[in-house]
Enzyme design. Structure first.
Site, PDB file in Angstrom:
ATOM      1  N   PRO A  69       0.835  -1.201   0.000  1.00 40.78           N
ATOM      2  CA  PRO A  69       0.000   0.000   0.000  1.00 40.78           C
ATOM      3  C   PRO A  69       0.873   1.256   0.000  1.00 40.78           C
ATOM      4  O   PRO A  69       1.839   1.346   0.760  1.00 40.78           O
ATOM      5  CB  PRO A  69      -0.791  -0.103   1.306  1.00 40.78           C
ATOM      6  CG  PRO A  69      -0.671  -1.525   1.732  1.00 40.78           C
ATOM      7  CD  PRO A  69       0.636  -2.014   1.219  1.00 40.78           C
TER       8      PRO A  69
ATOM      9  N   CYS B 164       4.236   2.543   8.683  1.00 40.60           N
ATOM     10  CA  CYS B 164       4.363   3.894   8.136  1.00 40.60           C
ATOM     11  C   CYS B 164       5.276   4.755   9.016  1.00 40.60           C
ATOM     12  O   CYS B 164       5.049   4.869  10.224  1.00 40.60           O
ATOM     13  CB  CYS B 164       2.993   4.554   8.032  1.00 40.60           C
ATOM     14  SG  CYS B 164       3.051   6.204   7.308  1.00 40.60           S
TER      15      CYS B 164
ATOM     16  N   LYS C 165       1.899  -5.341   8.544  1.00 44.88           N
ATOM     17  CA  LYS C 165       3.107  -4.754   7.939  1.00 44.88           C
ATOM     18  C   LYS C 165       3.856  -4.018   9.046  1.00 44.88           C
ATOM     19  O   LYS C 165       3.296  -3.147   9.713  1.00 44.88           O
ATOM     20  CB  LYS C 165       2.693  -3.783   6.824  1.00 44.88           C
ATOM     21  CG  LYS C 165       3.826  -2.939   6.231  1.00 44.88           C
ATOM     22  CD  LYS C 165       4.613  -3.718   5.208  1.00 44.88           C
ATOM     23  CE  LYS C 165       5.708  -2.860   4.568  1.00 44.88           C
ATOM     24  NZ  LYS C 165       5.190  -1.840   3.632  1.00 44.88           N
TER      25      LYS C 165
ATOM     26  N   GLY D 280       7.134  -1.749  -3.133  1.00 53.04           N
ATOM     27  CA  GLY D 280       6.602  -0.417  -2.940  1.00 53.04           C
ATOM     28  C   GLY D 280       7.078   0.503  -4.046  1.00 53.04           C
ATOM     29  O   GLY D 280       6.623   0.441  -5.185  1.00 53.04           O
ATOM     30  N   ARG D 281       8.070   1.344  -3.724  1.00 53.08           N
ATOM     31  CA  ARG D 281       8.535   2.358  -4.671  1.00 53.08           C
ATOM     32  C   ARG D 281       9.079   1.764  -5.971  1.00 53.08           C
ATOM     33  O   ARG D 281       9.101   2.422  -7.006  1.00 53.08           O
ATOM     34  CB  ARG D 281       9.602   3.228  -4.009  1.00 53.08           C
ATOM     35  CG  ARG D 281       9.079   4.079  -2.851  1.00 53.08           C
ATOM     36  CD  ARG D 281      10.221   4.750  -2.101  1.00 53.08           C
ATOM     37  NE  ARG D 281      11.108   3.765  -1.496  1.00 53.08           N
ATOM     38  CZ  ARG D 281      12.407   3.950  -1.289  1.00 53.08           C
ATOM     39  NH1 ARG D 281      12.983   5.077  -1.676  1.00 53.08           N
ATOM     40  NH2 ARG D 281      13.137   3.013  -0.719  1.00 53.08           N
TER      41      ARG D 281
END
Length: 383
Positions: free
Chosen positions: A22, A108, A150, A235-236
């Site tokens: 995400p 996060c 996560k 992710g990125r």
């Protein structure tokens, strides 16, 4: 290296164990659909939904909970600090049949999240962390919806939490854990320490997915080879490169086939992405094209298109504007080798970790801390 085995997450089989992580502002359903078309048998997770906003029926939160009919598994991530609020959000997900899989965000590192005790700060407080997972697993378990978590390595290297957090997640019924192999303090800087993924894999019986610095299919193979993890989370690395999921699928099957598109092929992806975003925004082309801008910057990374072209895309206000700029590009330009399997976007270092006052003084919360955290419910119900 042998072919990588499928992974089971509760009742869900992931034939190619690769997960789209995400990412706020990125992994809405249009981007997920494009990624899944390249790698149809992975797991593609929606961007983080703030539990308080879902409970408050915030329109943007509800929009982010949408899934396309083509999505094989509806995978949704929840974020929150107050276990009771996250439990309410999970109940909404179950009662309204919003998802087939729920992921919980404890990874996060963004200051506006950690300063409230959320994201990667939360596993430090084992009482809240345990209670939150227990409540969500209980609610989702009633409907046969698997829950995953996560996490990060810890707040910093003096305050590591990943081994304990992984064990708690397993004991409380999580079906899998994903570890981003950085601390909160490391943010997205340097290179993630994959050895920590191997440490966690050795300690747990449930599947462990590794996350951090996978820019190409060979990186995914290397992570699994070095850590023994069950799968990888991207992710990125897929920003502007949704075909990375095809490359990883081929690599996991033992094939050397890789996708190196021409500029024309990339432009076709850009145009399809734009059209899907118009659907996502209920026909609002302006909102769709504004959302597309960051993706275009990633899609064009490394191509010799010039600064004026990039600026022109950033000024687009409609699909016609996008089409005009695409028509000006040479479709035969080859994909630039210098950016293949290389990092994209800014490498951001956190100057300091933002936490609630006195957060590190104890591994559990006092009554006063809970009053401060939950009394006004610090989770923002707006977007």
């Amino acid at each position: 290296m042998p072919a990588i085995a499928p992974v089971r997450i509760g009742g869900i089989e992931v034939p190619t164990p690769v997960v789209l992580s995400p990412m706020a502002g990125v992994t809405n359903w249009p981007f997920r659909v494009i990624c899944e078309e390249y790698g149809p048998d992975g797991l593609y997770v929606a961007e983080m939904i703030t539990a308080r906003a879902l409970v408050a029926r915030n329109p943007k939160a509800l929009r982010l909970c949408r899934f396309a009919p083509s999505e094989r598994v509806r995978s949704l991530q929840l974020y929150g600090v107050n276990p009771a609020i996250v439990e309410q959000a999970a109940r909404i997900v179950v009662d309204e049949d919003m998802a087939d899989h729920v992921d919980l965000n404890f990874g996060c590192p963004v200051p506006k999240v950690t300063r409230r005790g959320g994201g990667s700060a939360l596993p430090w407080k084992t009482d809240i962390y345990t209670d939150l997972i227990r409540r969500v697993v209980r609610v989702c378990g009633e409907a046969g919806i698997p829950v995953t978590a996560k996490i990060r390595v810890g707040i910093d290297h003096d305050h590591e939490t990943f081994l304990e957090a992984g064990h708690i997640a397993q004991e409380e019924g999580c079906a899998a854990v994903t570890l981003h192999a950085r601390t909160t303090a490391e943010y997205y800087g340097g290179h993630s320490d994959w050895s920590r993924i191997g440490e966690l894999k050795e300690r747990l019986d449930i599947p462990v997915f590794g996350n951090g610095d996978i820019w190409g299919a060979d990186d995914a193979l290397a992570m699994i080879r070095e850590t023994g993890c069950d799968g990888v989370a991207i992710g990125r690395g897929c920003q502007g490169r949704p075909w990375l999921f095809a490359d990883i699928r081929h690599a996991f099957e033992g094939s050397d086939e890789r996708f190196n598109p021409t500029l024309g092929e990339v432009c076709r992806v850009i145009r399809r992405h734009a059209g899907l975003l118009v659907e996502f925004y209920d026909g609002d082309e302006r909102m769709a094209v504004h959302d597309l801008r960051k993706h275009v910057a990633w899609y064009l990374k490394g191509f010799p298109v010039g600064g004026s072209t990039r600026r022109a895309f950033m000024e687009c206000e409609s699909l016609a504007d996008v089409d005009r700029e695409i028509a000006r590009l040479d479709p035969d330009v080859e994909f630039p080798p210098r950016v293949v399997d290389k990092p994209r976007g800014r490498v951001r270092f956190a100057k300091k970790v933002h936490l609630p006052y006195g957060w590190l003084d104890s591994r559990t919360t006092s009554h006063e801390e809970r009053e401060t955290l939950f009394g006004d419910d610090p989770m923002d119900a707006s977007y």
